[in-house]
Design an enzyme around this catalytic site. Sequence first.
Site, PDB file in Angstrom:
ATOM      1  N   ASP A  10       0.834  -1.204   0.000  1.00  0.00           N
ATOM      2  CA  ASP A  10       0.000   0.000   0.000  1.00  0.00           C
ATOM      3  C   ASP A  10       0.870   1.257   0.000  1.00  0.00           C
ATOM      4  OD1 ASP A  10      -2.357   1.406  -0.011  1.00  0.00           O
ATOM      5  OD2 ASP A  10      -2.644   1.321   2.160  1.00  0.00           O
ATOM      6  N   HIS A  27       3.070   3.563  -8.860  1.00  0.00           N
ATOM      7  CA  HIS A  27       2.905   2.131  -9.125  1.00  0.00           C
ATOM      8  C   HIS A  27       4.115   1.563  -9.851  1.00  0.00           C
ATOM      9  CE1 HIS A  27      -1.096   2.004  -7.550  1.00  0.00           C
ATOM     10  NE2 HIS A  27      -1.567   2.870  -8.425  1.00  0.00           N
ATOM     11  N   LEU A 121      11.829 -19.871  -4.476  1.00  0.00           N
ATOM     12  CA  LEU A 121      10.822 -19.025  -3.845  1.00  0.00           C
ATOM     13  C   LEU A 121       9.497 -19.248  -4.548  1.00  0.00           C
ATOM     14  CD1 LEU A 121      10.040 -16.630  -1.897  1.00  0.00           C
ATOM     15  CD2 LEU A 121      10.543 -15.102  -3.827  1.00  0.00           C
TER      16      LEU A 121
END
Length: 232
Positions: A10, A27, A121
């Site tokens: 956020d 972004h 991962l």
Amino acid sequence: MPAHVAIIMDGNGRWAQMRGWPRLVGHRRGVERVRQIVRACPDLGVRYLTIYAFSTENWKRSTEEVLGLMTMFGRYIERESETLKAQGVRVRFIGDRSRLNANLQRLMAGIEERTAENESLNLTVAINYGGRDEIARAARAMACALTEGRICAEEITADTLGAWLDTADLPDPDIIIRTSGETRTSNFLLWQSAYSEYEFTPTLWPDFSPGELGDILNRFALRERRFGAVTA
């Protein structure tokens, strides 16, 4: 140390607006931060990373921002696909894909297939995801299976319902981190977070560093997790 870390990323828009820039600039900077965090996770002992990229509620944002984000997702997949494969990262997506454009769905399926054997991962990206929507979709699927006789009512338990969720083959998150100072869960992993630890940091996502992630994980290691039991 936690095996599964989930992050509500956020603050991208606010980061840009504080500098007088369009929200999409924030972004784009946030995407750079994702690259850094993904690279850092294996060294920090994190085996599973789930990031909240776009919620079912984010469609309420401006058309410009939504279209910009969708374009950004597609470009990220195209540009990072080979790098993620080489790094041993397995990429998966959760959420309702039906509302996403066909090209983005194709790119998502492609990177999932190309990285399916990777083990360094496990990166799960939540796109058009909402915890309530996920549970509702699972309930509908179970209802159909019940009607068709593939399961019986007695077989419906917390464990079996979990097997119908988007995250069926993933462990529940050990810790959920939210950046930007907000202290709500925003419909993220509602079922899976029943016993997750939470950490809320005021740092905006574009400024969230691998060093801060390491500090949070070190604090997590000092927490006592009893899962409803009492320490002897």
